[in-house]
Design an enzyme around this catalytic site. Structure first.
Site, PDB file in Angstrom:
ATOM      1  N   THR A   1       0.850  -1.189   0.000  1.00  0.00           N
ATOM      2  CA  THR A   1       0.000   0.000   0.000  1.00  0.00           C
ATOM      3  C   THR A   1       0.886   1.240   0.000  1.00  0.00           C
ATOM      4  O   THR A   1       2.068   1.153  -0.331  1.00  0.00           O
ATOM      5  CB  THR A   1      -1.004  -0.033   1.181  1.00  0.00           C
ATOM      6  OG1 THR A   1      -1.949   1.030   1.032  1.00  0.00           O
ATOM      7  CG2 THR A   1      -0.330   0.091   2.527  1.00  0.00           C
ATOM      8  N   ASN A   2       0.344   2.395   0.360  1.00  0.00           N
ATOM      9  CA  ASN A   2       1.129   3.628   0.390  1.00  0.00           C
ATOM     10  C   ASN A   2       0.722   4.473   1.590  1.00  0.00           C
ATOM     11  O   ASN A   2      -0.166   4.085   2.346  1.00  0.00           O
ATOM     12  CB  ASN A   2       0.939   4.391  -0.931  1.00  0.00           C
ATOM     13  CG  ASN A   2      -0.518   4.704  -1.176  1.00  0.00           C
ATOM     14  OD1 ASN A   2      -1.150   5.418  -0.415  1.00  0.00           O
ATOM     15  ND2 ASN A   2      -1.070   4.128  -2.243  1.00  0.00           N
TER      16      ASN A   2
END
Ligand code: CTP
Ligand code: CA
Length: 226
Positions: free
Chosen positions: A33-34
């Site tokens: 993810t980020n």
């Protein structure tokens, strides 16, 4: 300066906002993810709500809390976010793609937890569909706003994205700048349309950026109605 009543600006309009980061599963306990906090998208959803719009917030993984009183649809992967947005596109007047979408996902999602074996392992990734580009190519009368996070050549990259993805407005932020980008409560943005730079805003709260952006949107939608 408020020369008009904000509460009426988007009355009767349906606005969809995506916020947060998408999550791509590697196995049942691991994912890619980020760092998206979701704050910019939340600020836009809230501002649109205050302007009288019927708002739907499609949200991925966020570190901040979503605003209360707004219809939210939770998604995990990019494919799920794409499906959620496409399913609602027809009925929308405005779509704002503030989410930080994962560009790639693992080729395979293991059903069981992956056991460690070799000294090195390769995780193979495949490109995700581009949600903004997909809706840009499908749009009929919807007003579409894209985002771009850049570290260099901001004007060139932003305009290229706007054209490639068929957006009406594109909001770019130089994430190397102080007070801009992921996690902060402020942002420094440059807003473009098909003919180039429309506004270079100074550092301001995400709430204020959201309001400015929606005012520009309302003005442009009015012009289109002639
Ligand atoms: N976006 C999207 N779907 C993707 C990737 C990006 O809808 N698979 C959207 C983002 O929500 C944002 C805009 O496209 O509104 C620009 O995202 P950005 O990551 O800056 O652009 P990319 O096209 O992914 O290009 P790059 O990351 O290589 O700069
Ligand atoms: Ca990207």
């Amino acid at each position: 300066q408020r020369y008009f009543n904000d509460q009426e600006l988007l009355r009767g309009k349906k606005v969809l906002v995506t916020a947060g980061g998408t999550v791509e599963r590697i196995d049942p306990v691991r994912y890619l993810t980020n760092d998206s906090s979701g704050k910019m998208g939340f600020a836009i959803a809230e501002a649109a709500h205050l302007m009288g719009a019927d708002v739907t917030l499609v949200m991925g993984k966020t570190s901040a809390m979503p605003p209360e009183g707004i219809r939210t649809v939770k998604v995990e992967s990019t494919q799920q976010m794409l499906d959620a947005v496409v399913a609602r596109l027809r009925e929308m007047d405005v779509v704002v793609k503030a989410a930080a979408v994962a560009d790639y996902r693992p080729v395979e999602q293991a059903e069981q937890k992956i056991k460690k074996k070799e000294e090195a392992m390769i995780l193979q990734l495949v490109k995700n569909p581009d949600i903004l580009q997909t809706i840009g190519s499908m749009k009929t009368s919807q007003f579409i706003i894209g985002f771009a996070a850049e570290t260099e050549n901001i004007d060139e990259y932003a305009l290229d994205k706007l054209k490639r993805k068929n957006c009406d407005l594109l909001v770019a932020n130089d994430v190397t700048q102080e007070g801009a980008g992921f996690g902060t409560d402020t942002n420094v943005v440059r807003i473009y349309d098909g003919s180039g730079l429309v506004e270079a805003l100074p550092v301001m709260t995400k709430r204020e950026v959201a309001r400015q952006l929606l005012i520009l949107t309302v003005q442009r939608m009015k012009k289109g109605e002639r």
